[in-house]
Design a protein around this motif. Structure first.
Motif, mmCIF file in Angstrom:
data_model
loop_
_atom_site.group_PDB
_atom_site.id
_atom_site.type_symbol
_atom_site.label_atom_id
_atom_site.label_comp_id
_atom_site.label_asym_id
_atom_site.label_seq_id
_atom_site.Cartn_x
_atom_site.Cartn_y
_atom_site.Cartn_z
ATOM 1 N N PHE A 54 0.841 -1.202 0.000
ATOM 2 C CA PHE A 54 0.000 0.000 0.000
ATOM 3 C C PHE A 54 0.875 1.252 0.000
ATOM 4 C CE2 PHE A 54 -3.195 -2.701 2.557
ATOM 5 C CZ PHE A 54 -3.688 -3.250 1.400
ATOM 6 N N LEU A 55 1.915 1.250 0.831
ATOM 7 C CA LEU A 55 2.799 2.411 0.921
ATOM 8 C C LEU A 55 3.521 2.652 -0.409
ATOM 9 C CD1 LEU A 55 4.232 1.665 4.456
ATOM 10 C CD2 LEU A 55 2.914 3.700 3.843
ATOM 11 N N ALA A 56 4.014 1.596 -1.020
ATOM 12 C CA ALA A 56 4.714 1.735 -2.296
ATOM 13 C C ALA A 56 3.781 2.227 -3.391
ATOM 14 C CB ALA A 56 5.345 0.402 -2.682
ATOM 15 N N ALA A 57 2.523 1.794 -3.354
ATOM 16 C CA ALA A 57 1.556 2.208 -4.371
ATOM 17 C C ALA A 57 1.179 3.677 -4.231
ATOM 18 C CB ALA A 57 0.309 1.338 -4.287
ATOM 19 N N ASP A 58 1.112 4.172 -2.996
ATOM 20 C CA ASP A 58 0.685 5.554 -2.762
ATOM 21 C C ASP A 58 1.835 6.552 -2.829
ATOM 22 O OD1 ASP A 58 -1.901 4.766 -2.519
ATOM 23 O OD2 ASP A 58 -2.056 5.055 -0.346
ATOM 24 N N PHE A 59 3.074 6.074 -2.681
ATOM 25 C CA PHE A 59 4.226 6.986 -2.665
ATOM 26 C C PHE A 59 5.335 6.507 -3.611
ATOM 27 C CE2 PHE A 59 2.061 7.436 1.395
ATOM 28 C CZ PHE A 59 1.921 8.813 1.499
ATOM 29 N N PRO A 60 5.011 6.311 -4.894
ATOM 30 C CA PRO A 60 6.025 5.811 -5.841
ATOM 31 C C PRO A 60 7.163 6.795 -6.073
ATOM 32 C CG PRO A 60 4.043 6.490 -7.004
ATOM 33 C CD PRO A 60 3.713 6.514 -5.545
ATOM 34 N N ARG A 90 -7.218 2.087 2.173
ATOM 35 C CA ARG A 90 -6.919 3.388 1.561
ATOM 36 C C ARG A 90 -6.366 4.371 2.587
ATOM 37 N NH1 ARG A 90 -5.909 7.922 1.541
ATOM 38 N NH2 ARG A 90 -6.969 9.676 0.572
ATOM 39 N N TRP A 91 -6.869 4.322 3.804
ATOM 40 C CA TRP A 91 -6.502 5.324 4.796
ATOM 41 C C TRP A 91 -5.264 4.943 5.593
ATOM 42 C CZ3 TRP A 91 -8.818 9.426 3.411
ATOM 43 C CH2 TRP A 91 -10.101 9.347 2.832
ATOM 44 N N TYR A 92 -4.732 3.763 5.345
ATOM 45 C CA TYR A 92 -3.596 3.331 6.153
ATOM 46 C C TYR A 92 -2.356 4.201 5.924
ATOM 47 C CZ TYR A 92 0.266 0.774 8.066
ATOM 48 O OH TYR A 92 1.399 0.457 8.775
ATOM 49 N N THR A 93 -2.118 4.606 4.700
ATOM 50 C CA THR A 93 -0.872 5.295 4.365
ATOM 51 C C THR A 93 -0.903 6.794 4.627
ATOM 52 O OG1 THR A 93 -1.527 5.727 2.067
ATOM 53 C CG2 THR A 93 -0.508 3.590 2.542
ATOM 54 N N THR A 94 -2.042 7.317 5.025
ATOM 55 C CA THR A 94 -2.224 8.770 5.020
ATOM 56 C C THR A 94 -1.301 9.512 5.984
ATOM 57 O OG1 THR A 94 -3.910 10.511 5.076
ATOM 58 C CG2 THR A 94 -4.044 8.814 6.776
ATOM 59 N N ARG A 95 -0.804 8.854 7.029
ATOM 60 C CA ARG A 95 0.027 9.544 8.013
ATOM 61 C C ARG A 95 1.515 9.481 7.679
ATOM 62 N NH1 ARG A 95 1.319 9.176 12.608
ATOM 63 N NH2 ARG A 95 1.320 11.401 13.080
ATOM 64 N N LEU A 96 1.895 8.929 6.549
ATOM 65 C CA LEU A 96 3.322 8.809 6.267
ATOM 66 C C LEU A 96 4.049 10.157 6.259
ATOM 67 C CD1 LEU A 96 5.620 6.853 5.666
ATOM 68 C CD2 LEU A 96 5.191 7.202 3.233
ATOM 69 N N PRO A 97 3.526 11.220 5.628
ATOM 70 C CA PRO A 97 4.233 12.505 5.708
ATOM 71 C C PRO A 97 4.398 12.988 7.147
ATOM 72 C CG PRO A 97 2.618 12.553 3.946
ATOM 73 C CD PRO A 97 2.358 11.296 4.718
ATOM 74 N N ASP A 98 3.377 12.799 7.986
ATOM 75 C CA ASP A 98 3.487 13.191 9.390
ATOM 76 C C ASP A 98 4.533 12.342 10.105
ATOM 77 O OD1 ASP A 98 1.357 15.064 9.089
ATOM 78 O OD2 ASP A 98 -0.068 13.425 9.256
ATOM 79 N N PHE A 99 4.573 11.058 9.766
ATOM 80 C CA PHE A 99 5.563 10.164 10.360
ATOM 81 C C PHE A 99 6.973 10.627 10.008
ATOM 82 C CE2 PHE A 99 8.231 6.322 10.183
ATOM 83 C CZ PHE A 99 8.062 5.845 11.475
ATOM 84 N N LEU A 100 7.175 11.061 8.771
ATOM 85 C CA LEU A 100 8.478 11.580 8.367
ATOM 86 C C LEU A 100 8.857 12.808 9.187
ATOM 87 C CD1 LEU A 100 8.176 11.273 4.482
ATOM 88 C CD2 LEU A 100 9.647 9.909 5.953
ATOM 89 N N ARG A 101 7.901 13.701 9.406
ATOM 90 C CA ARG A 101 8.177 14.913 10.183
ATOM 91 C C ARG A 101 8.522 14.590 11.635
ATOM 92 N NH1 ARG A 101 3.357 16.355 7.425
ATOM 93 N NH2 ARG A 101 3.765 17.754 5.664
ATOM 94 N N GLU A 102 7.925 13.533 12.155
ATOM 95 C CA GLU A 102 8.124 13.174 13.558
ATOM 96 C C GLU A 102 9.346 12.282 13.771
ATOM 97 O OE1 GLU A 102 4.450 11.229 14.243
ATOM 98 O OE2 GLU A 102 3.247 13.074 14.109
ATOM 99 N N SER A 103 9.890 11.737 12.699
ATOM 100 C CA SER A 103 10.988 10.785 12.805
ATOM 101 C C SER A 103 12.327 11.503 12.928
ATOM 102 C CB SER A 103 11.008 9.875 11.572
ATOM 103 O OG SER A 103 12.199 9.122 11.505
ATOM 104 N N ALA A 104 13.142 11.083 13.881
ATOM 105 C CA ALA A 104 14.467 11.676 14.041
ATOM 106 C C ALA A 104 15.323 11.455 12.807
ATOM 107 C CB ALA A 104 15.148 11.087 15.271
ATOM 108 N N GLU A 105 15.093 10.363 12.117
ATOM 109 C CA GLU A 105 15.883 10.036 10.938
ATOM 110 C C GLU A 105 15.494 10.870 9.727
ATOM 111 O OE1 GLU A 105 16.961 6.128 8.126
ATOM 112 O OE2 GLU A 105 15.710 5.912 9.924
ATOM 113 N N TRP A 106 14.229 11.269 9.626
ATOM 114 C CA TRP A 106 13.736 11.910 8.414
ATOM 115 C C TRP A 106 13.313 13.357 8.588
ATOM 116 C CZ3 TRP A 106 14.399 9.582 3.889
ATOM 117 C CH2 TRP A 106 14.588 8.191 3.890
#
Length: 264
Positions: A54-60, A90-106
């Motif tokens: 799902f993540l790969a499909a939504d963020f190619p 469909r809604w599973y991937t929606t927080r990925l940008p927020d996860f990036l902002r919250e991640s020390a690595e990203w």
């Protein structure tokens, strides 16, 4: 043990992972083919693999930007931190940008965060509720003295973003499997919406981004003119704002208009 209890235990085990989950399922018997830990691991791996798809499909484009190895590691970290809690994938991937902002690595990788935000906006715009665009002829029903009080409602799919200036070029290159352009530290503005059953986007000048942002917040046309003048945007004259408004109608972004001015 009741079936419902076993199902709840199984679900908790899948979410916990193969190692921790196997301990939860100590009451499950081994099969003739394999031990219960191995069998349970099949379910855990299948669950995580499906979410990674799902993540790969939504963020190619993001995957192309950071590379498959880094994306797989990102997906693994996201899946571990964000278990699926909704029936609709469909809604599973929606927080990925927020996860990036919250991640020390990203969190310091603005290019990756902006690209993920843009890709999420494309998906969100596509899935947004529909609304009938308002014809520009409707403006003819307002007297000149009512124009300063005009406010507008916009299509539910419309999303405004402030992004790295090269985000759109990076996305287009990634989707066409071309060489990605270098980073651009300057900031730009983008509008994303749905038109003709497809997500579309348009880069905006600073004055239009400001005007459209204010209009979406419910500010009246006259107030927008004053705010633009106050911020010293030389091009944001009433004539220029009227041209912007015409463009919003032509793109089908405006769905309602009303005047706050009292007649008479």
């Amino acid at each position: 043990m009741r079936l419902a209890d076993l199902q709840a235990m199984f679900q908790a085990g899948v979410l916990a992972g193969a190692e921790d989950g196997a301990r939860i399922l100590e009451s499950v018997k081994n099969s003739a083919q394999a031990d219960r830990t191995t069998l349970f691991g099949v379910y855990v791996n299948a669950y995580r693999a499906r979410l990674a798809e799902f993540l790969a499909a939504d963020f190619p484009a993001l995957r192309a930007l950071i590379g498959e190895e880094a994306f797989d590691a990102l997906a693994d970290a996201y899946i571990g931190a964000q278990p699926s809690r909704q029936r609709n994938a469909r809604w599973y991937t929606t927080r990925l940008p927020d996860f990036l902002r919250e991640s020390a690595e990203w969190r310091d990788n603005a290019r990756a965060i902006d690209l993920a935000s843009f890709e999420r906006a494309l998906t969100d715009a596509f899935d947004a509720p529909d609304a009938e665009p308002l014809a520009i002829d409707a403006l003819g029903g307002f007297a000149p003295e009512q124009w300063p009080g005009l406010s507008f409602a916009f299509h539910p799919s419309l999303i405004l973003l402030e992004l790295e200036a090269g985000t759109i070029a990076t996305h287009e290159a990634a989707m066409e499997q071309q060489e990605l352009p270098p980073p651009d530290e300057q900031r730009g503005h983008v509008a994303v919406w749905r038109a003709d059953l497809d997500s579309v986007h348009c880069e905006l000048e600073a004055d239009e981004f400001l005007a459209l942002s204010l209009a979406m917040e419910g500010h009246a046309f006259g107030d927008i003119c004053q705010m633009a003048a106050f911020r010293d945007l030389e091009d944001a004259s009433p004539e220029r704002l009227a041209q912007m408004l015409t463009g919003w109608f032509q793109e089908g972004l405006v769905v309602a208009a009303e005047s706050r001015e009292k007649e008479g």
